[in-house]
Scaffold this active site. Structure first.
Site, PDB file in Angstrom:
ATOM      1  N   ASP A  92      -0.264 109.350  29.501  1.00 38.36           N
ATOM      2  CA  ASP A  92      -0.783 108.844  30.780  1.00 38.36           C
ATOM      3  C   ASP A  92      -1.029 107.332  30.675  1.00 38.36           C
ATOM      4  OD1 ASP A  92      -2.147 108.830  33.344  1.00 38.36           O
ATOM      5  OD2 ASP A  92      -2.569 110.945  33.022  1.00 38.36           O
ATOM      6  N   GLY A 122      14.470 128.736  15.646  1.00 34.08           N
ATOM      7  CA  GLY A 122      15.737 128.730  14.896  1.00 34.08           C
ATOM      8  C   GLY A 122      15.824 127.748  13.738  1.00 34.08           C
ATOM      9  N   LYS A 129      -0.147 115.970  23.470  1.00 38.43           N
ATOM     10  CA  LYS A 129       1.027 115.196  23.913  1.00 38.43           C
ATOM     11  C   LYS A 129       0.594 114.170  24.983  1.00 38.43           C
ATOM     12  CE  LYS A 129       4.451 118.640  22.643  1.00 38.43           C
ATOM     13  NZ  LYS A 129       3.633 119.839  22.348  1.00 38.43           N
TER      14      LYS A 129
HETATM   15  P1  BMP Z   1       6.530 127.956  17.402  1.00 41.19           P
HETATM   16  O1  BMP Z   1       6.626 127.905  15.869  1.00 41.19           O
HETATM   17  O2  BMP Z   1       5.875 129.196  17.879  1.00 41.19           O
HETATM   18  O3  BMP Z   1       7.835 127.681  18.070  1.00 41.19           O
HETATM   19  O4  BMP Z   1       5.480 126.821  17.842  1.00 41.19           O
HETATM   20  C1  BMP Z   1       5.728 125.460  17.721  1.00 41.19           C
HETATM   21  C2  BMP Z   1       4.556 124.672  18.218  1.00 41.19           C
HETATM   22  O5  BMP Z   1       4.861 123.277  18.110  1.00 41.19           O
HETATM   23  C3  BMP Z   1       4.180 124.889  19.666  1.00 41.19           C
HETATM   24  O6  BMP Z   1       2.780 124.670  19.814  1.00 41.19           O
HETATM   25  C4  BMP Z   1       4.942 123.812  20.409  1.00 41.19           C
HETATM   26  O7  BMP Z   1       4.322 123.473  21.641  1.00 41.19           O
HETATM   27  C5  BMP Z   1       4.895 122.661  19.414  1.00 41.19           C
HETATM   28  N1  BMP Z   1       6.031 121.713  19.442  1.00 41.19           N
HETATM   29  C6  BMP Z   1       7.330 122.147  19.322  1.00 41.19           C
HETATM   30  O8  BMP Z   1       7.612 123.342  19.209  1.00 41.19           O
HETATM   31  N2  BMP Z   1       8.336 121.217  19.338  1.00 41.19           N
HETATM   32  C7  BMP Z   1       8.117 119.892  19.454  1.00 41.19           C
HETATM   33  O9  BMP Z   1       9.064 119.126  19.455  1.00 41.19           O
HETATM   34  C8  BMP Z   1       6.796 119.450  19.550  1.00 41.19           C
HETATM   35  C9  BMP Z   1       5.761 120.368  19.530  1.00 41.19           C
HETATM   36  O10 BMP Z   1       4.514 119.949  19.597  1.00 41.19           O
END
Ligand code: BMP
Length: 255
Positions: free
Chosen positions: A91, A215, A88
């Site tokens: 900077d 969700g 992400k």
């Molecule tokens: P999870 O399925 O466990 O919620 O993980 C989602 C992953 O995607 C995490 O690494 C999170 O930091 C990243 N992420 C997210 O969940 N939502 C976003 O909008 C952007 C992301 O990079």
């Protein structure tokens, strides 16, 4: 070959639009040496069902970019998948460029960046180095968490059109203009996926995180226009990661 083409090829050869977020919970120092083994076991179980792996600070912080993470990236690429670094990047341009150079040196195929920092002296140097090295840039466009409304969901006066515009619509247009290889829109906001898809068409792929633990529903996100689903905890926290990955893989096949 561009990252976009490599991603299409990985998708085709794996017959999968699923990306694994290889994330694990915090471990205290005494247990940290377990993380690499855990990551390797999940990769081994899940690789037939996924086209790419997304790595985040969950692994770079405890394992080190040029130690454990580079080892994982080599393994990922050896199994015909691509490796995406979820830095992400956010900077000034010179710093962004150096962040990207290090991750690309570790073998990553693409990097996620934040368009809030803008183009000039912001993301331009990152795009320049990525294009030069044939790597990809994926831009956050509407994140999956509720608070995304406060930033990505704001209404702004678009600097170019002078019109009131949702921030994420402006970011989707910038993704086209800047030549991004993908955008991130949360699977939790399928209506936003549809709206962004209207702007991007087939030119820039939508990557949708937020399925399962946050969700979002896999099939709904794909039907709304997501090209790829990013799934972490639902798979990585499971007692049977292969079963969950295969179930997700089957649920979006042919959708
Ligand atoms: P999870 O399925 O466990 O919620 O993980 C989602 C992953 O995607 C995490 O690494 C999170 O930091 C990243 N992420 C997210 O969940 N939502 C976003 O909008 C952007 C992301 O990079």
């Amino acid at each position: 070959m561009s990252f976009k083409t490599k991603m299409q090829e990985a998708e085709k050869s794996k017959n999968s639009r699923l990306i694994l977020a290889l994330d694990f919970p915090f471990e205290a120092a005494v247990n940290r040496d377990r993380i690499l083994g855990k990551a390797q076991r999940v990769l081994k179980a899940v690789h037939p069902y996924v086209c790419a792996i997304k790595i985040n600070h969950h692994l770079t912080l405890p394992l080190g970019t040029f130690d454990g993470v580079q080892e994982l990236v080599e393994r990922i690429r050896g199994e015909g998948m691509l490796a995406i670094m979820d830095a992400k990047v956010n900077d000034i341009g010179n710093t962004n460029k150096i962040i990207a150079e290090y991750y690309f040196a570790a073998g990553f195929d693409a990097i996620i960046a934040n368009p809030f920092v803008g183009w000039e002296e912001g993301l331009q140097p990152l795009f320049d180095v990525s294009k030069r090295l044939n790597r990809g840039v994926i831009l956050l466009t509407y994140m999956s968490h509720k608070g995304a409304l406060e930033g990505y969901g704001q209404t702004i006066i678009d600097q170019e059109t002078n019109q009131q515009t949702p921030q994420y619509v402006s970011f989707a247009r910038k993704a086209l203009k800047w030549g991004a290889d993908g955008v991130v829109v949360g699977a939790t906001v399928p209506e936003k996926i549809s709206e962004v898809k209207q702007i991007l068409g087939e030119k820039v792929a939508i990557y949708a995180p937020g399925v399962g633990a946050q969700g979002g529903a896999a099939e709904t996100a794909i039907k709304a226009g997501a090209r790829y689903l990013i799934v972490g905890r639902e798979i990585t926290n499971s007692d049977d990661p292969a079963l969950i990955a295969r179930t997700l893989y089957d649920s979006i096949k042919g959708v």
